[in-house]
Design an enzyme around this catalytic site. Sequence first.
Site, short mmCIF file in Angstrom:
data_model
loop_
_atom_site.label_atom_id
_atom_site.label_comp_id
_atom_site.label_asym_id
_atom_site.label_seq_id
_atom_site.Cartn_x
_atom_site.Cartn_y
_atom_site.Cartn_z
N GLN A 225 -7.88 -24.02 60.68
CA GLN A 225 -7.85 -25.04 59.21
C GLN A 225 -8.81 -26.36 60.09
O GLN A 225 -9.22 -27.46 59.09
CB GLN A 225 -6.93 -26.27 58.48
CG GLN A 225 -6.42 -24.38 57.49
CD GLN A 225 -4.73 -24.95 57.24
OE1 GLN A 225 -3.78 -24.03 57.48
NE2 GLN A 225 -4.73 -26.37 56.67
N ARG A 372 1.95 -27.13 53.35
CA ARG A 372 1.76 -28.74 51.93
C ARG A 372 2.55 -29.21 51.92
O ARG A 372 3.10 -29.17 50.97
CB ARG A 372 1.32 -27.22 50.44
CG ARG A 372 0.40 -27.05 49.88
CD ARG A 372 -0.11 -25.98 48.89
NE ARG A 372 -0.90 -26.12 48.18
CZ ARG A 372 -1.01 -25.38 47.30
NH1 ARG A 372 -0.61 -24.42 46.38
NH2 ARG A 372 -2.18 -26.48 45.88
N CYS A 373 2.76 -29.89 53.01
CA CYS A 373 4.63 -30.32 53.34
C CYS A 373 3.89 -32.23 53.44
O CYS A 373 4.39 -32.92 53.89
CB CYS A 373 5.89 -30.15 54.89
SG CYS A 373 4.51 -30.69 56.02
N GLU A 740 -1.51 -31.24 47.59
CA GLU A 740 -0.12 -30.44 47.72
C GLU A 740 0.87 -31.39 47.41
O GLU A 740 2.46 -31.00 47.30
CB GLU A 740 0.22 -31.29 49.47
CG GLU A 740 -0.43 -30.20 50.58
CD GLU A 740 -0.45 -31.50 51.70
OE1 GLU A 740 -0.01 -30.56 53.10
OE2 GLU A 740 -0.86 -32.69 52.27
#
Lengths: 786, 291, 155
Positions: A225, A372-373, A740
Amino acid sequence: MTATHPRTTPEVGGIGHSVRRKEDSRFIQGRGNYLDDIVLPGMLHMAILRSPIAHGRLRSIDTSAAQALPGVVAVVTGELMAAHKLAWMPTLSGDTQAVLATDKVRYQGQEVAAVIATDPYIARDALPLIDVDYEELPPVTSPQQSLGADAPLIRDEKEGQVDNVAYTWESGDKAATDAAFAKAARVVEIATHYPRSHPAPMETCGILADVNPATGQATLYMTSQAPHAHRTLFALVAGLPEENIRIISPDLGGGFGNKVPIYPGYVVATAASLLIGKPVKWIESRTENLISTGFGRDYHMKGELALDEKGRILGMRSTVLSDQGAFFSDAQPTKFKAGLFHICTGSYDYPAAYVSAKGAYTNKAPGGVAYRCSFRVTEASYFIERLVDKAAHEIGMDPAEFRLMNFIKPEQFPYKSPTGFIYDSGDYHSALKLAMEMIDYDGWRQKQKERTDGKLIGIGIASFTEVVGAGNSREYDLVGIKMFDSAELRIHPTGKAILKLGVKSQGQGHETTFAQIVAEELGIPAGDIKVMEGDTDNTPYGLGTYASRSTPVAGAATAIVSRKIREKGRQLAAHLLEASADDIEFDLGKFTVKGTDKGVTIQEVAFAAYTNHPQGMEAGLEDVCYYDPPNMTFPFGSYIVVVEVDPSDGTWKVLDMVAVDDCGVRINPMIVAGQITGGLTEGFAKANMQWITFDDDGNCIGSNFLDYLVPTAWETPKFRLGETVTPSPHHPIGAKGVGESATVGSPAAFVNAVVDALWSKGVTNIDMPVLPHRVWGAINGVEAKP
Amino acid sequence: MYPASFEYSAPQSLSEALGLLGKLGDEGRVLAGGQSLIPMMKLRLAQPGHLVDINGLKELSYIRRDNGHLAIGALARHADIVKSPLVPEASKAMAAAAPWISDPLVRNRGTLCGSVAHCDPEGDWNSVMLAVGALVVALSSDGERTVPISDFVVDFFTNSLRPGEMVKEVRVPFPVGASGGAYNKLERKIGDYATVGVATHLELDGSGKISQAGIGLTSVHNHNLKATAAEAMLIGQEPSDALFAAAAEAAAAACQPSSDVRGPADYKRAVVREYTKRGLATSLAGTRGEN
Amino acid sequence: MEIQVTVNGTAYTRDVEPRVLLVDFIRTNLGLTGTHIGCDTTSCGACTVLLDGQPVKSCTIFAVQASGASVGTVEGLKQNGALHPIQEAFKEHHALQCGFCTPGMMLVGSALIAENPHPTDDEVRWAISGNLCRCTGYMNIVTAIQAAGAAGEGS
């Protein structure tokens, strides 16, 4: 411009259009180019031998039988890696992590050796032939145990490490908070564990390392990523000259933060390719993915809310203990050891807060910040929304009313929070009221009272404030690299364009949405703009895509680079129109002379950049922007869930759910809705069934899809989406991140709903996942583990 | 991830298959749907030396009426059972259970006979078979024998097949009078194994008393469990809520669930109690033609 | 051993070990990489193919078992240069994000609408309950499959 009224035509497809995705063409034809699809001549295959035990000393490894298996080319151990100073590597959090074990194994699933063979089946055949002798040591399976007096020292190899503390951190003003609590009419407490969860993208992690012995070039196809940051780290860690490393992150089958860390497999495969002189492919199995790669959460949170006699919040205290696993490898900005957990003050207006955080090593996989935090905003949001809901219930106030009374008001933005965030914009009241209207909140409260058939209705709210777009260079860096991002744009002679970005989509639709930003700024149809990401030789330096930062940072860079090009375009237009540049206006793809109808299109200007530029001006129409965001962006929303609980077996289902999100200006409403729907599903998953846990021997339960439960379409509820639009005042196009938000905000809504249903039965908390046996246990007043 | 190597045969006739199985003995393993066997082989929990693939024996894919029984051949897939109009006639419990076996893709390949032979205590079919009093037809090159399901299901993943035998068919008796059945399965998601499963089957005689009662339990013992004491309570009695509650209590008492990730033993017993009650009520409604 | 498999209408004769999984045969031996591997416990459905028209998990079938059979993969959905209605619908309704589960979803969807062109929400969700998706939350996948069914009827 408002989000609902696009300025450009659908043919141009600028901001606000639900342009259908350009990248879909290849995916729907099965022609995606994922890591495992890539084949190189002479390619070898790597498999990793992993520790079956959670804690133990490595006494000996005998690889001779494995090496003798026909088809096996090499077997790599920690000893070989150590000879090349690669047995250990730095983590993204300033710790070190074992690449291949040398002294000890510190979690079940840890990498111990690797086999490189001509065929992946043979590589797997060789693994059980490696004879490893372990001396088992008692495992540490919780952070509480880890910090206890008798706990074995997990990181005994670390100089100066005398206990199992990974870090401590604090935020806020302790004295002011204590003073606020001293004045409180009531204090509400909560203790909750946000369980270990895993991003589990459908595509696992892997690498195809091609270190060419003739050229010295290392081409690393990697599920990354953040390819640029990874390249720099590879250069620093492996000692390979940075210009010789090219990382190509191809199509990614999801990421969700799982593809941000550097995994031992990447390093071993690269070293193997270097030593053998052939390309080496390593693609992990799902079990390996779940048992060893970057998980999320595992946060033990205690908190208190100080209230006055009317229920207004005076202050908040929070003490958190994180389970870091065997190595502190969180992917988060250097300064923030607990990520952005200090956003846990939430959407509410009060002057004092104090957060105290500690991380403990345990004999489990390393990680913690992923899935996704937004750097632990999931934990923070869950914490405050559960605490606020509990407070409302304890004082007998409707939870919506409690929130509306305590929300930061629209006129208070930009709002400085007690832990130092400056929330850029917000309107929490409108979002919650819209959600209440959409779901018919009062109607459900009535139905809740009237239910007589034994099943219980519960209504849960979560009103979250997110913080995304890392981040300003004053405060944010990832292993020292500032968190800017970049966009490089070239307009071709025929008026088409190529946009190269420093971020990297894993399904978010960048090839479409970033083209839409350029389309908005320059009037070039989005379909005429090719977007490139992921190849470090062919894109500007950026920090990658995670923590919902692409739109806030690279999106801003894209808007600004487009404006730079527009400026040069103005000069070219002036030349073409024989007017002064000051008299040239631009709108919707056309440069016109003020007060006349004389004009040229952007396409004509582009052609002129190569064929008819004025003397003294450089040819071409191309620029780059490196954007340092002035602040984070603060998307927010209100989610309301209605559940029905069956006390006879503890099961619950969602009867209705409304999600109102505000992410400022929406570039592509269809894509935003898709991101939210996906996030709500992840929130449901965590609330309902999905977690990784461990038994007392440190065995990982949740290391495959039989135990780690990902909901299917059958369990997943339908969601109804609404929106409000409160643009970010500092973002060039008013947009905030959104990828997110739903994962951050929704778990508390589900749990609040179930607890609301059971409050009259004396249930005040059930930790996630709210499994049927836990519901049953809570109702019947018995502890029902696990 | 990948199985160990094995020898493979795909016989084109039943006699060829049986000859192979007879010769191979313990080294041989039947491959039908493979939806339980292949996953175990991929994890190397099973490493059969020689697979005998019977998918070429298309004549075994029947679901048919045979002498008062529903005969289900070795290659009848779960998906075929879901679709078959004969199944609800034979057993409403079977009809209720079929759609909940694993997931739709697995149902397109997996077979009922394979599940029955597998004897996984967390598998659904054997609980239903125990409740309806099914028979298993075991076939070898020496001939055929019929085994009552309660003798066939021996223990944890252990059936009573002799070396060289395969399951050719499972037979479910068509009820004579009014009948009903149910399968209540608690699973955390589609594709998960049952936390608890309860199969119930009732038949009433001409006077409205219970003439047959079957209760089969999933995931609460080291094999699918026939709740014989609970069944005995029901035989010859007039159906009533109180009777069903007592039988449910007995079923709960008979099971020995383990405390594990799916919950503590007490919880599972509570669910057995609840689902037995529900299942008996649904079965009774079935005898009245209400479902 | 030698096997003969027809994949997307083309007959292939290949020599393959019995233990090679059908998904690996398709991806590696035939180079058709549209069929994906997402797990190791027959749980995720990313490997879905059509075997004699039926959607099955190709990771839980040996390639040798497909000898004599007809296999359909995602690459076979497009016919004569024209996208299948399900492919059009997936793009139109934003039913994919990362695309990894998409081939499996589309194959299951195409089999469903061939049998039932107007499935309800529940019927679609039931049919795809063997296919996991981490990105979309399923809602758009359901819409796309229904839209493809409706479009197919009209053509």
